[in-house]
Design a protein around this motif. Structure first.
Motif: not given
Length: 434
Positions: A368-372, A378-384
């Motif tokens: 999971f990652t994110s971009f501007d 957000p990557a954190e939200k996907l991971f959680e």
């Protein structure tokens, strides 16, 4: 007046703050002030949840192969903003873009003072394209890709020669509706009185809506698997796909496309049916050789695109559950017996649970990652939210790519997918890296 391309582009992008404002009143106002450029265009209008861009490109490639000059209006862009307004696949120049903005901005400023309010970014770009194709550079045909939905989309100002609805799936549900019937009603809004519609839609409930709207508009419907169909479709190693197109008028055997996936075969068949219609009712001069060459030459960036062979990196803009399902089928056909690492980023308004559940089933690792981007998750939200045992999180997608590349074995594939905006950034990064 803007004096540089960068100033013009910044002004266009600044209008993203206005969001989405469905409706045609602002477009109608601008078209009136511009002396109705939309009436001077021989348009083909393409709507649908998935496959719009590829279908547009197949149609364009065949017409171009036959010697016609073809304009296209598409979104989003993958490499550069100007590609949204192109001729024969070539984006308009920075100078032309600057000129168009300087013609549209005074109208946008004036419109802002009315009860209708400011035009959105997409309305501005659509108006620019209509002005360009209607007055600045007339072409033989212009193919318009719907931005969102259809009925209230700003491109619905055009009166086309033929309309196309590719597929229907769950996307932009906060705007288009929560059921297939509601979403289809919005897509079917591009159907005009007496203008036929060609569709690859297959859900029974969606077809009912399309046929009902078409009947009200006295528009003939050409259905996939009824009025035209595909036979003997199969993947061809190192090439793409091969299939036979069949209709009551034609049988064209062993057509080949370089794009991979059964969904691309459907998109190509829609394009062939459009060409058949133009041949029959508008005497457009296209022969079988043009169809064959046009289909095979077409390539659409960011759709199961191999951007690097060693290490093996594939990018694909599968941005909804239906797109992910087709991506998985394509993976199983074309990169079987290889281990897959999936890297994913998406926008907040997507059905993330369905998409990620599908993706995690094919990857030995899920990143999971994110971009501007304003609406990126957000990557954190996907991971959680999706704590699979083989999932990882990297806030910076560039670092994630570098770390993954350095740990890959020869039989591994890095599959990067999700939002088309994400794919656009990733493709540019990998291109510069190479």
């Amino acid at each position: 007046m803007f004096t540089s391309y960068d100033q013009a582009l910044n002004w266009i992008h600044s209008r993203l703050r206005l969001g989405v404002k469905p409706g045609l009143k602002r477009m109608e106002w601008m078209m009136e002030r511009l002396q109705h450029p939309e009436r001077r265009i021989r348009a083909i209008h393409v709507a649908g949840t998935n496959g719009k861009g590829s279908t547009v490109s197949y149609i364009r490639s065949i017409l171009q192969e036959a010697g016609y000059e073809v304009g296209t209006f598409t979104s989003p862009y993958i490499e550069q903003f100007n590609e949204r307004i192109s001729i024969n696949g070539v984006p308009i120049s920075n100078e032309e873009m600057l000129d168009l903005v300087n013609q549209i901005k005074p109208l946008a400023d004036e419109l802002e003072q009315t009860d209708l309010g400011s035009p959105t970014e997409f309305e501005v770009i659509t108006a620019m394209s209509l002005l360009y194709f209607g007055y600045t550079h007339l072409t033989d045909f212009v193919i318009y890709e719907v931005g969102l939905g259809g009925r209230l989309d700003s491109t619905n100002i055009v009166h086309p020669m033929v309309s196309v609805i590719t597929t229907i799936g769950f996307d932009h549900m906060s705007i288009l509706g929560n059921t297939i019937e509601e979403i289809t009603f919005e897509k079917a809004g591009i159907i005009k009185s007496g203008i036929p519609v060609i569709t690859g839609v297959q859900q029974f409930e969606a077809l009912n809506v399309i046929e009902k709207v078409a009947k009200e508009k006295k528009a003939k419907v050409y259905l996939y698997n009824r009025d035209f169909l595909i036979e003997h479709d199969a993947p061809v190693p190192s090439i793409g796909e091969r299939f036979t197109f069949c209709s009551e008028r034609n049988r064209i055997e062993n057509l080949e496309i370089s794009m991979k996936g059964a969904h691309q075969v459907l998109n190509a068949s829609l394009a062939v049916k459009v060409i058949e219609y133009l041949q029959t009712y508008f005497s457009v001069q296209i022969d079988e050789g043009h169809i064959r060459k046009g289909l095979f030459k077409m390539f659409w960036l960011g759709r199961f695109e191999t951007v690097c062979e060693q290490p093996h990196i594939i990018i694909d803009g599968a941005h909804n559950p239906e797109g992910i399902q087709e991506l998985i089928k394509t993976v199983q056909s074309h990169v079987k017996d290889q281990e897959i690492t999936v890297m994913f980023s998406a926008l907040q308004d997507k059905k993330l649970d369905e998409m990620i559940q599908l993706l995690q089933s094919i990857g030995k690792k899920l990143i999971f990652t994110s971009f501007d981007f304003p609406r990126a998750v957000p990557a954190e939200k996907l991971f959680e939210s999706f704590p699979y045992h083989h999932a990882e999180m990297h806030i910076d997608y560039k670092q994630a790519i570098e770390q993954t590349i350095h740990s890959m074995e020869k039989n591994e594939v890095l599959l990067i997918t999700g939002s088309l905006y994400f794919i656009s950034e990733v493709r540019q990064y990998l291109k510069n890296r190479a």
